[in-house]
Design an enzyme around this catalytic site. Structure first.
Site, mmCIF file in Angstrom:
data_model
loop_
_atom_site.group_PDB
_atom_site.id
_atom_site.type_symbol
_atom_site.label_atom_id
_atom_site.label_comp_id
_atom_site.label_asym_id
_atom_site.label_seq_id
_atom_site.Cartn_x
_atom_site.Cartn_y
_atom_site.Cartn_z
ATOM 1 N N CYS A 75 -9.791 -1.176 -0.300
ATOM 2 C CA CYS A 75 -8.343 -1.033 -0.418
ATOM 3 C C CYS A 75 -7.990 0.150 -1.312
ATOM 4 C CB CYS A 75 -7.721 -2.303 -1.009
ATOM 5 S SG CYS A 75 -7.599 -3.647 0.152
ATOM 6 N N HIS A 76 -6.920 0.833 -0.944
ATOM 7 C CA HIS A 76 -6.418 1.942 -1.744
ATOM 8 C C HIS A 76 -5.534 1.400 -2.868
ATOM 9 C CE1 HIS A 76 -7.319 3.834 2.129
ATOM 10 N NE2 HIS A 76 -7.452 4.955 1.462
ATOM 11 N N MET A 110 -2.974 -6.455 2.698
ATOM 12 C CA MET A 110 -3.974 -7.043 1.809
ATOM 13 C C MET A 110 -3.350 -7.476 0.485
ATOM 14 S SD MET A 110 -6.559 -7.303 3.620
ATOM 15 C CE MET A 110 -7.537 -8.032 2.318
ATOM 16 N N GLU A 111 -2.365 -6.746 0.026
ATOM 17 C CA GLU A 111 -1.683 -7.113 -1.207
ATOM 18 C C GLU A 111 -0.905 -8.414 -1.028
ATOM 19 O OE1 GLU A 111 -3.044 -3.067 -1.630
ATOM 20 O OE2 GLU A 111 -2.041 -4.073 0.019
ATOM 21 N N ASP A 125 -5.945 -24.503 -9.928
ATOM 22 C CA ASP A 125 -6.421 -24.516 -11.312
ATOM 23 C C ASP A 125 -5.495 -25.320 -12.220
ATOM 24 O OD1 ASP A 125 -8.095 -23.642 -13.566
ATOM 25 O OD2 ASP A 125 -6.306 -22.490 -14.138
#
Length: 156
Positions: A75-76, A110-111, A125
């Protein structure tokens, strides 16, 4: 259709976006954390042992979107202009929706996916003390716009 992250030798590479036009890019992703109704109620009422589950998950999702290039090797790094994480409490799940925007040479899918995933992991969590068998499911791209490939909307 060719894989763009493979070079002539068949080895991984980061795609060259040097000559790509800077355009407005946007992507939305979602995910779901399935859990018992009692766990959803703890989140709703603020009674989870670690505190405000959704506030922490929201910050985690935003931070993850900003650091996606550090987690996903090809990824950039992108200059994001907006990241929003929203939640819907369902009877037996928390539905997560992320939206990411930028002006750049490459998309923000992707972000958006990383933001939804990190928010889901954070919910797990924050609630694992009361329920260990929660399930993270349905992490997927919902829509994207901008760039050479144009718009995409997931057909349900």
């Amino acid at each position: 259709m060719e894989l763009t992250h493979i070079n002539e030798q068949g080895r991984a590479r980061m795609v060259d976006v040097t000559q790509k036009e800077i355009t407005f890019r946007q992507a939305e992703a979602e995910g779901r954390v399935r859990m018992n109704p009692e766990t959803v109620e703890l989140i709703r009422t603020g009674g989870a042992p670690k505190g405000d589950v959704l506030a922490v998950a929201q910050v985690a999702g935003i931070m993850a979107a900003k650091r996606t290039h550090e987690l996903i090797p090809m990824c950039h790094p992108l200059r994001l202009t907006a990241v929003d994480i929203s939640f819907t409490l369902e009877e037996t799940a928390v539905h997560i929706r992320s939206q990411v925007k930028c002006r750049g040479e490459t998309g923000v899918e992707m972000e958006a996916l990383t933001a939804a995933s990190a928010a889901a992991l954070t919910i797990y969590d924050m609630c694992k003390a009361v329920q260990r068998d929660m399930e993270i499911t349905d992490v997927r791209l919902c829509r994207k716009s901008g760039g050479k490939t144009g718009d995409y909307v997931k057909e349900w």
